[in-house]
Motif scaffolding. Structure first.
Motif, PDB file in Angstrom:
ATOM      1  N   HIS A 169      -0.459   9.732  15.210  1.00  0.00           N
ATOM      2  CA  HIS A 169       0.905   9.297  14.822  1.00  0.00           C
ATOM      3  C   HIS A 169       0.144  10.640  13.106  1.00  0.00           C
ATOM      4  CE1 HIS A 169       0.502   4.721  14.933  1.00  0.00           C
ATOM      5  NE2 HIS A 169       0.904   5.199  16.456  1.00  0.00           N
ATOM      6  N   GLY A 192      -0.891   4.836   4.459  1.00  0.00           N
ATOM      7  CA  GLY A 192      -0.223   4.155   6.190  1.00  0.00           C
ATOM      8  C   GLY A 192       0.919   5.099   6.702  1.00  0.00           C
ATOM      9  N   THR A 193       0.811   6.204   6.512  1.00  0.00           N
ATOM     10  CA  THR A 193       1.778   7.366   7.389  1.00  0.00           C
ATOM     11  C   THR A 193       2.511   6.812   8.193  1.00  0.00           C
ATOM     12  OG1 THR A 193      -0.239   8.806   7.118  1.00  0.00           O
ATOM     13  CG2 THR A 193       1.818  10.156   7.229  1.00  0.00           C
ATOM     14  N   TYR A 238      -8.256  -1.964  -0.130  1.00  0.00           N
ATOM     15  CA  TYR A 238      -7.041  -0.944  -0.574  1.00  0.00           C
ATOM     16  C   TYR A 238      -6.987  -1.031  -2.420  1.00  0.00           C
ATOM     17  CZ  TYR A 238      -6.684  -0.418   4.282  1.00  0.00           C
ATOM     18  OH  TYR A 238      -6.888   0.394   4.950  1.00  0.00           O
ATOM     19  N   LEU A 266      -2.386   8.874   3.795  1.00  0.00           N
ATOM     20  CA  LEU A 266      -3.199   7.961   4.740  1.00  0.00           C
ATOM     21  C   LEU A 266      -3.266   7.350   6.102  1.00  0.00           C
ATOM     22  CD1 LEU A 266      -6.423   7.190   1.904  1.00  0.00           C
ATOM     23  CD2 LEU A 266      -5.957   8.666   2.548  1.00  0.00           C
ATOM     24  N   GLU A 267      -3.720   7.788   7.135  1.00  0.00           N
ATOM     25  CA  GLU A 267      -3.540   7.879   8.467  1.00  0.00           C
ATOM     26  C   GLU A 267      -4.734   7.395   9.221  1.00  0.00           C
ATOM     27  OE1 GLU A 267      -0.687   6.123   9.979  1.00  0.00           O
ATOM     28  OE2 GLU A 267      -1.856   5.758  11.334  1.00  0.00           O
ATOM     29  N   PHE A 268      -4.903   6.480  10.050  1.00  0.00           N
ATOM     30  CA  PHE A 268      -5.815   6.410  11.097  1.00  0.00           C
ATOM     31  C   PHE A 268      -5.637   6.830  12.046  1.00  0.00           C
ATOM     32  CE2 PHE A 268      -7.642   3.797  14.477  1.00  0.00           C
ATOM     33  CZ  PHE A 268      -9.187   3.871  14.404  1.00  0.00           C
ATOM     34  N   TYR A 308       7.765   8.760   7.548  1.00  0.00           N
ATOM     35  CA  TYR A 308       9.336   8.560   6.941  1.00  0.00           C
ATOM     36  C   TYR A 308       9.398   8.650   5.206  1.00  0.00           C
ATOM     37  CZ  TYR A 308      13.935   6.148   6.199  1.00  0.00           C
ATOM     38  OH  TYR A 308      15.165   5.855   5.585  1.00  0.00           O
ATOM     39  N   GLY A 337      -8.253   9.427   9.279  1.00  0.00           N
ATOM     40  CA  GLY A 337      -9.174   8.956   9.652  1.00  0.00           C
ATOM     41  C   GLY A 337      -8.986   7.341   8.464  1.00  0.00           C
ATOM     42  N   ALA A 338      -9.491   6.374   9.116  1.00  0.00           N
ATOM     43  CA  ALA A 338      -9.508   4.905   8.548  1.00  0.00           C
ATOM     44  C   ALA A 338      -9.522   5.254   6.984  1.00  0.00           C
ATOM     45  CB  ALA A 338     -10.490   3.946   9.112  1.00  0.00           C
ATOM     46  N   ALA A 339      -8.669   4.320   6.252  1.00  0.00           N
ATOM     47  CA  ALA A 339      -7.993   4.599   4.884  1.00  0.00           C
ATOM     48  C   ALA A 339     -10.070   4.390   4.295  1.00  0.00           C
ATOM     49  CB  ALA A 339      -7.640   3.879   4.513  1.00  0.00           C
ATOM     50  N   ILE A 395       7.983   0.574  12.200  1.00  0.00           N
ATOM     51  CA  ILE A 395       7.156  -0.293  11.335  1.00  0.00           C
ATOM     52  C   ILE A 395       7.340   0.387   9.516  1.00  0.00           C
ATOM     53  CG2 ILE A 395       6.057  -2.002  12.866  1.00  0.00           C
ATOM     54  CD1 ILE A 395       3.952  -0.475  12.015  1.00  0.00           C
ATOM     55  N   ASN A 396       7.828   1.154  10.204  1.00  0.00           N
ATOM     56  CA  ASN A 396       8.581   2.273   8.394  1.00  0.00           C
ATOM     57  C   ASN A 396       9.652   1.257   8.012  1.00  0.00           C
ATOM     58  OD1 ASN A 396      10.283   3.497  11.607  1.00  0.00           O
ATOM     59  ND2 ASN A 396      11.938   2.523   9.743  1.00  0.00           N
ATOM     60  N   VAL A 397       9.537   0.978   6.272  1.00  0.00           N
ATOM     61  CA  VAL A 397      10.409   0.707   5.830  1.00  0.00           C
ATOM     62  C   VAL A 397      11.650   1.211   6.233  1.00  0.00           C
ATOM     63  CG1 VAL A 397       8.568   0.769   3.713  1.00  0.00           C
ATOM     64  CG2 VAL A 397       9.671   3.080   3.888  1.00  0.00           C
TER      65      VAL A 397
HETATM   66  N1  SAH Z   1       4.616   3.965   5.485  1.00  0.00           N
HETATM   67  C1  SAH Z   1       5.534   3.713   6.686  1.00  0.00           C
HETATM   68  C2  SAH Z   1       4.885   2.579   7.503  1.00  0.00           C
HETATM   69  C3  SAH Z   1       4.163   2.508   8.145  1.00  0.00           C
HETATM   70  S1  SAH Z   1       2.571   1.322   9.137  1.00  0.00           S
HETATM   71  C4  SAH Z   1       6.647   3.945   6.419  1.00  0.00           C
HETATM   72  O1  SAH Z   1       7.177   2.925   6.272  1.00  0.00           O
HETATM   73  O2  SAH Z   1       7.032   4.275   6.823  1.00  0.00           O
HETATM   74  C5  SAH Z   1       1.128   1.373   9.049  1.00  0.00           C
HETATM   75  C6  SAH Z   1       0.306   2.492   8.898  1.00  0.00           C
HETATM   76  O3  SAH Z   1      -0.896   2.835   8.937  1.00  0.00           O
HETATM   77  C7  SAH Z   1       0.287   2.993  10.773  1.00  0.00           C
HETATM   78  O4  SAH Z   1       0.752   4.193  11.595  1.00  0.00           O
HETATM   79  C8  SAH Z   1      -1.241   2.866  11.045  1.00  0.00           C
HETATM   80  O5  SAH Z   1      -1.890   3.609  11.843  1.00  0.00           O
HETATM   81  C9  SAH Z   1      -2.375   2.767  10.001  1.00  0.00           C
HETATM   82  N2  SAH Z   1      -3.423   2.186   9.981  1.00  0.00           N
HETATM   83  C10 SAH Z   1      -3.787   1.044  10.261  1.00  0.00           C
HETATM   84  N3  SAH Z   1      -4.841   0.721  10.277  1.00  0.00           N
HETATM   85  C11 SAH Z   1      -5.099   1.711   9.468  1.00  0.00           C
HETATM   86  C12 SAH Z   1      -6.394   2.500   8.705  1.00  0.00           C
HETATM   87  N4  SAH Z   1      -7.891   1.656   8.430  1.00  0.00           N
HETATM   88  N5  SAH Z   1      -6.489   3.806   7.960  1.00  0.00           N
HETATM   89  C13 SAH Z   1      -5.599   4.255   7.884  1.00  0.00           C
HETATM   90  N6  SAH Z   1      -4.220   4.080   8.668  1.00  0.00           N
HETATM   91  C14 SAH Z   1      -4.214   2.997   9.427  1.00  0.00           C
END
Ligand code: SAH
Ligand code: DHB
Ligand code: MG
Length: 223
Positions: free
Chosen positions: A94, A65-66, A148, A88-90, A70, A116-118, A39-41
Motif C-alpha cells: 500500500h 492508515g494511508t 490510536y 502511517l501504513e502497515f 487518496y 509499519g504497524a501504527a 476502502i478510501n474515503v
Molecule cells: N485513509 C485511506 C484509507 C485507509 S484504509 C483513504 O481514505 O484513502 C486503512 C489502511 O490502514 C489500510 O491501508 C491498511 O493496510 C492500514 N492498516 C491496517 N492496520 C494497520 C496498522 N496496524 N498500522 C498501520 N496501518 C494499518
C-alpha cells in the motif's frame, strides 16, 4: 431512501463542487489496479476532510492508515507551503502505491510515509519529537481506534482536531449483538472520548456513495 439515491446525490454534489481531478482519479485507479481494496474515503468526504484541515489552519497533519494515498492527497493539499504530513501504513505494498500517487500529485516534499504497524511507529513519533500535530486523521485498523486516540492525544496540543473515520458502520455501532473486533474497537473509542476531559467531541452520521457510515470529530480543549 437507498444506496442508489445516496449515490445520485453524491454525484450531484460532485457535479456542483469540485471533488475530483486527474491526479485524484489516478490515485483511485492505481489503487484498484494494484488490487488494493477501495476502502478510501469518497470524493465528497475527501473534500470535506480537506476543508476541515484548511478551516483549522493545520500546518502539521498526522494520518493513521494511508492505503493508496487518496485521503493523504486531499489532506496534504490543505497544507501551507511550509506544512508537513506524516502518514502511517502497515502494508509496504500500500505504501508503495501511495508514494507513487503522492509523487504524481507533486506533494512528496510535504508528505512522509512511515511503514509499519501504527502502534510501533506512533511511539517513535513521540520519542523523536515529531509532534505535536494540528490535525490527526485516524483511519486504519478499527480494532485499535481507542489506542490510536490515546496516541493522538500524546501528539496533540490544545486546538488539535482529531477525526476518526468509519465510526457508524451502517448503524452496527449500536447493535450490541454485533461484537466484531472493529465495532468493539470503535465502541472503546467512544468510551474513551466520553471519559476524556481534554476533548470536546461529536460524531456525524453520513450517507453517500460509500454507504451509511460516519466521522467522529474531537477538539483538544485542555492540556
Ligand atoms: N485513509 C485511506 C484509507 C485507509 S484504509 C483513504 O481514505 O484513502 C486503512 C489502511 O490502514 C489500510 O491501508 C491498511 O493496510 C492500514 N492498516 C491496517 N492496520 C494497520 C496498522 N496496524 N498500522 C498501520 N496501518 C494499518
Ligand atoms: C474499511 C476501512 C475503511 O477505512 C473504510 O473507510 C471502509 C472500510 C474496511 O476495513 O473494511
Ligand atoms: Mg476509512
Amino acid at each position: 431512501m437507498s444506496q442508489e439515491q445516496w449515490t445520485l446525490v453524491d454525484d450531484y454534489i460532485s457535479d456542483h463542487v469540485s471533488t475530483s481531478d486527474p491526479i485524484l482519479e489516478h490515485a483511485l485507479s492505481s489503487t484498484q489496479a494494484a488490487e488494493i481494496p477501495s476502502i478510501n474515503v469518497s470524493p465528497t468526504q475527501g473534500k470535506y476532510l480537506h476543508l476541515l484541515a484548511k478551516i483549522s489552519g493545520a500546518k502539521k497533519i498526522l494520518e493513521i492508515g494511508t492505503l493508496g494515498g487518496y485521503s493523504t492527497i486531499w489532506l496534504a493539499r490543505a497544507l501551507p507551503a511550509d506544512g508537513s504530513l506524516i502518514t502511517l501504513e502497515f502494508s509496504p505494498e500500500h505504501a508503495d502505491v501511495a508514494q507513487s500517487n503522492i509523487n504524481n500529485a507533486g506533494l512528496s516534499h510535504l508528505v512522509e510515509i512511515k511503514v509499519g504497524a501504527a502502534l510501533d511507529t506512533l511511539p517513535k513519533l513521540v520519542e523523536n519529537g515529531s509532534g505535536p500535530f494540528d490535525f490527526i486523521f485516524i483511519d486504519a485498523d478499527k480494532v485499535n481506534n481507542a489506542n490510536y486516540l490515546s496516541w493522538a492525544l500524546k501528539l496533540s496540543h490544545v486546538g488539535t482536531v482529531i477525526i476518526c473515520d468509519n465510526v457508524i458502520r451502517g448503524g452496527h455501532l449500536v447493535d450490541e449483538a454485533n461484537v466484531s473486533p472493529d465495532l468493539i474497537g470503535t465502541r472503546e473509542f467512544f468510551d474513551a472520548v466520553a471519559a476524556e476531559k481534554r476533548l470536546s467531541a461529536t460524531a456525524l452520521q453520513t450517507v453517500g456513495v460509500k454507504g451509511y457510515d460516519g466521522f467522529a470529530i474531537a477538539l483538544v480543549i485542555a492540556d
